[in-house]
Motif scaffolding. Sequence first.
Motif, PDB file in Angstrom:
ATOM      1  N   GLU A 261       0.804  -1.220   0.000  1.00 15.22           N
ATOM      2  CA  GLU A 261       0.000   0.000   0.000  1.00 15.22           C
ATOM      3  C   GLU A 261       0.842   1.278   0.000  1.00 15.22           C
ATOM      4  O   GLU A 261       0.288   2.370  -0.091  1.00 15.22           O
ATOM      5  CB  GLU A 261      -0.924   0.004   1.216  1.00 15.22           C
ATOM      6  N   ILE A 262       2.149   1.160   0.118  1.00 10.08           N
ATOM      7  CA  ILE A 262       3.018   2.332   0.184  1.00 10.08           C
ATOM      8  C   ILE A 262       3.169   2.956  -1.199  1.00 10.08           C
ATOM      9  O   ILE A 262       3.339   2.249  -2.192  1.00 10.08           O
ATOM     10  CB  ILE A 262       4.403   1.950   0.751  1.00 10.08           C
ATOM     11  N   THR A 263       3.085   4.278  -1.247  1.00 13.23           N
ATOM     12  CA  THR A 263       3.315   5.012  -2.483  1.00 13.23           C
ATOM     13  C   THR A 263       4.401   6.053  -2.255  1.00 13.23           C
ATOM     14  O   THR A 263       4.686   6.450  -1.130  1.00 13.23           O
ATOM     15  CB  THR A 263       2.033   5.718  -2.966  1.00 13.23           C
ATOM     16  N   ILE A 264       4.994   6.493  -3.359  1.00  7.61           N
ATOM     17  CA  ILE A 264       6.054   7.492  -3.336  1.00  7.61           C
ATOM     18  C   ILE A 264       5.514   8.749  -4.006  1.00  7.61           C
ATOM     19  O   ILE A 264       4.820   8.662  -5.016  1.00  7.61           O
ATOM     20  CB  ILE A 264       7.294   6.960  -4.092  1.00  7.61           C
ATOM     21  N   PHE A 265       5.855   9.905  -3.440  1.00  8.54           N
ATOM     22  CA  PHE A 265       5.383  11.161  -4.007  1.00  8.54           C
ATOM     23  C   PHE A 265       5.867  11.307  -5.447  1.00  8.54           C
ATOM     24  O   PHE A 265       7.050  11.165  -5.735  1.00  8.54           O
ATOM     25  CB  PHE A 265       5.899  12.362  -3.206  1.00  8.54           C
TER      26      PHE A 265
ATOM     27  N   ASP B 165       0.967   9.639  -7.516  1.00  3.03           N
ATOM     28  CA  ASP B 165       1.850   8.878  -6.646  1.00  3.03           C
ATOM     29  C   ASP B 165       2.290   7.598  -7.349  1.00  3.03           C
ATOM     30  O   ASP B 165       1.550   7.028  -8.148  1.00  3.03           O
ATOM     31  CB  ASP B 165       1.149   8.541  -5.334  1.00  3.03           C
ATOM     32  N   ILE B 166       3.490   7.135  -7.022  1.00  5.18           N
ATOM     33  CA  ILE B 166       4.075   5.948  -7.632  1.00  5.18           C
ATOM     34  C   ILE B 166       3.996   4.817  -6.622  1.00  5.18           C
ATOM     35  O   ILE B 166       4.408   4.977  -5.475  1.00  5.18           O
ATOM     36  CB  ILE B 166       5.540   6.204  -8.014  1.00  5.18           C
ATOM     37  N   LYS B 167       3.477   3.667  -7.024  1.00  4.11           N
ATOM     38  CA  LYS B 167       3.384   2.530  -6.122  1.00  4.11           C
ATOM     39  C   LYS B 167       4.773   1.936  -5.898  1.00  4.11           C
ATOM     40  O   LYS B 167       5.569   1.827  -6.826  1.00  4.11           O
ATOM     41  CB  LYS B 167       2.454   1.465  -6.691  1.00  4.11           C
ATOM     42  N   LEU B 168       5.029   1.537  -4.674  1.00  3.13           N
ATOM     43  CA  LEU B 168       6.311   0.947  -4.317  1.00  3.13           C
ATOM     44  C   LEU B 168       6.543  -0.357  -5.083  1.00  3.13           C
ATOM     45  O   LEU B 168       7.674  -0.645  -5.489  1.00  3.13           O
ATOM     46  CB  LEU B 168       6.380   0.692  -2.809  1.00  3.13           C
ATOM     47  N   ILE B 169       5.487  -1.104  -5.337  1.00  3.20           N
ATOM     48  CA  ILE B 169       5.616  -2.359  -6.080  1.00  3.20           C
ATOM     49  C   ILE B 169       6.145  -2.092  -7.489  1.00  3.20           C
ATOM     50  O   ILE B 169       6.989  -2.832  -7.993  1.00  3.20           O
ATOM     51  CB  ILE B 169       4.261  -3.091  -6.137  1.00  3.20           C
TER      52      ILE B 169
ATOM     53  N   VAL C 229       8.072   0.413  -8.393  1.00  4.32           N
ATOM     54  CA  VAL C 229       9.485   0.776  -8.266  1.00  4.32           C
ATOM     55  C   VAL C 229      10.327  -0.480  -8.077  1.00  4.32           C
ATOM     56  O   VAL C 229      11.391  -0.631  -8.684  1.00  4.32           O
ATOM     57  CB  VAL C 229       9.687   1.772  -7.101  1.00  4.32           C
ATOM     58  N   PHE C 230       9.846  -1.420  -7.252  1.00  4.86           N
ATOM     59  CA  PHE C 230      10.571  -2.676  -7.052  1.00  4.86           C
ATOM     60  C   PHE C 230      10.688  -3.466  -8.351  1.00  4.86           C
ATOM     61  O   PHE C 230      11.721  -4.070  -8.631  1.00  4.86           O
ATOM     62  CB  PHE C 230       9.892  -3.539  -5.985  1.00  4.86           C
ATOM     63  N   GLU C 231       9.640  -3.460  -9.161  1.00  2.00           N
ATOM     64  CA  GLU C 231       9.683  -4.163 -10.449  1.00  2.00           C
ATOM     65  C   GLU C 231      10.751  -3.558 -11.361  1.00  2.00           C
ATOM     66  O   GLU C 231      11.494  -4.279 -12.027  1.00  2.00           O
ATOM     67  CB  GLU C 231       8.314  -4.106 -11.135  1.00  2.00           C
ATOM     68  N   ARG C 232      10.838  -2.230 -11.374  1.00  2.00           N
ATOM     69  CA  ARG C 232      11.852  -1.563 -12.201  1.00  2.00           C
ATOM     70  C   ARG C 232      13.257  -1.812 -11.643  1.00  2.00           C
ATOM     71  O   ARG C 232      14.211  -1.924 -12.400  1.00  2.00           O
ATOM     72  CB  ARG C 232      11.565  -0.073 -12.299  1.00  2.00           C
TER      73      ARG C 232
ATOM     74  N   GLU D 204      16.263   6.720 -12.476  1.00  2.64           N
ATOM     75  CA  GLU D 204      16.109   5.668 -13.477  1.00  2.64           C
ATOM     76  C   GLU D 204      14.872   4.811 -13.204  1.00  2.64           C
ATOM     77  O   GLU D 204      14.142   4.457 -14.127  1.00  2.64           O
ATOM     78  CB  GLU D 204      17.339   4.760 -13.498  1.00  2.64           C
ATOM     79  N   VAL D 205      14.646   4.461 -11.944  1.00  2.52           N
ATOM     80  CA  VAL D 205      13.545   3.544 -11.615  1.00  2.52           C
ATOM     81  C   VAL D 205      12.234   4.267 -11.306  1.00  2.52           C
ATOM     82  O   VAL D 205      11.172   3.668 -11.410  1.00  2.52           O
ATOM     83  CB  VAL D 205      13.927   2.614 -10.442  1.00  2.52           C
TER      84      VAL D 205
END
Length: 165
Positions: A52-56, A61-65, A67-70, A93-94
């Motif tokens: 459920e965590i997102t990044i500004f 907002d960008i989902k943390l999942i 970012v992890f995939e990238r 980059e990610v």
Amino acid sequence: MNLQGIVAISGKPGLWKALAQNKTGYVLESLDAQKTKLVVNLSTAKLAALNEITIFGLEDDIKLIDVFERMKTAASVPAVKDDGKKLREFFYEVAADHDDEKVYSSDIKKILSWFYILKDMPLFTEAPAAAPVAEEAPAAEPVKEEAPAAEAPKAKAKKAPAKKA
């Protein structure tokens, strides 16, 4: 990537897996080699589920999942202790559209440390569970049906007379 049940606790390092729930909180197990068990009270600790965590972001907002995939497909992931500028360049980059004024270097280091904890685990490569999505759709319909019923006045329940001994 299935991050269901993986949480971060405010003020505690590392990641934790939710094992069970009790009246006041959760029973958690650390994802490190020690497998420490911990009972967390929800009134005193703040838990954040990783799914459920997102990044500004600048737009959304960008989902943390995501970012992890990238990060999983990135050529090289820097170490957590690397220079802040190098970490920021990698994060562009990610997560190219993140808001660099709201996302601090400490946030990037935390995300990288979480990535290093999760990357070798089997849950990092498995598909996310589709069951919660299927359960959410039918749950929306009964809420619409209950709304008119809530507007009607409710009759007060009568107390049964007390028995005398």
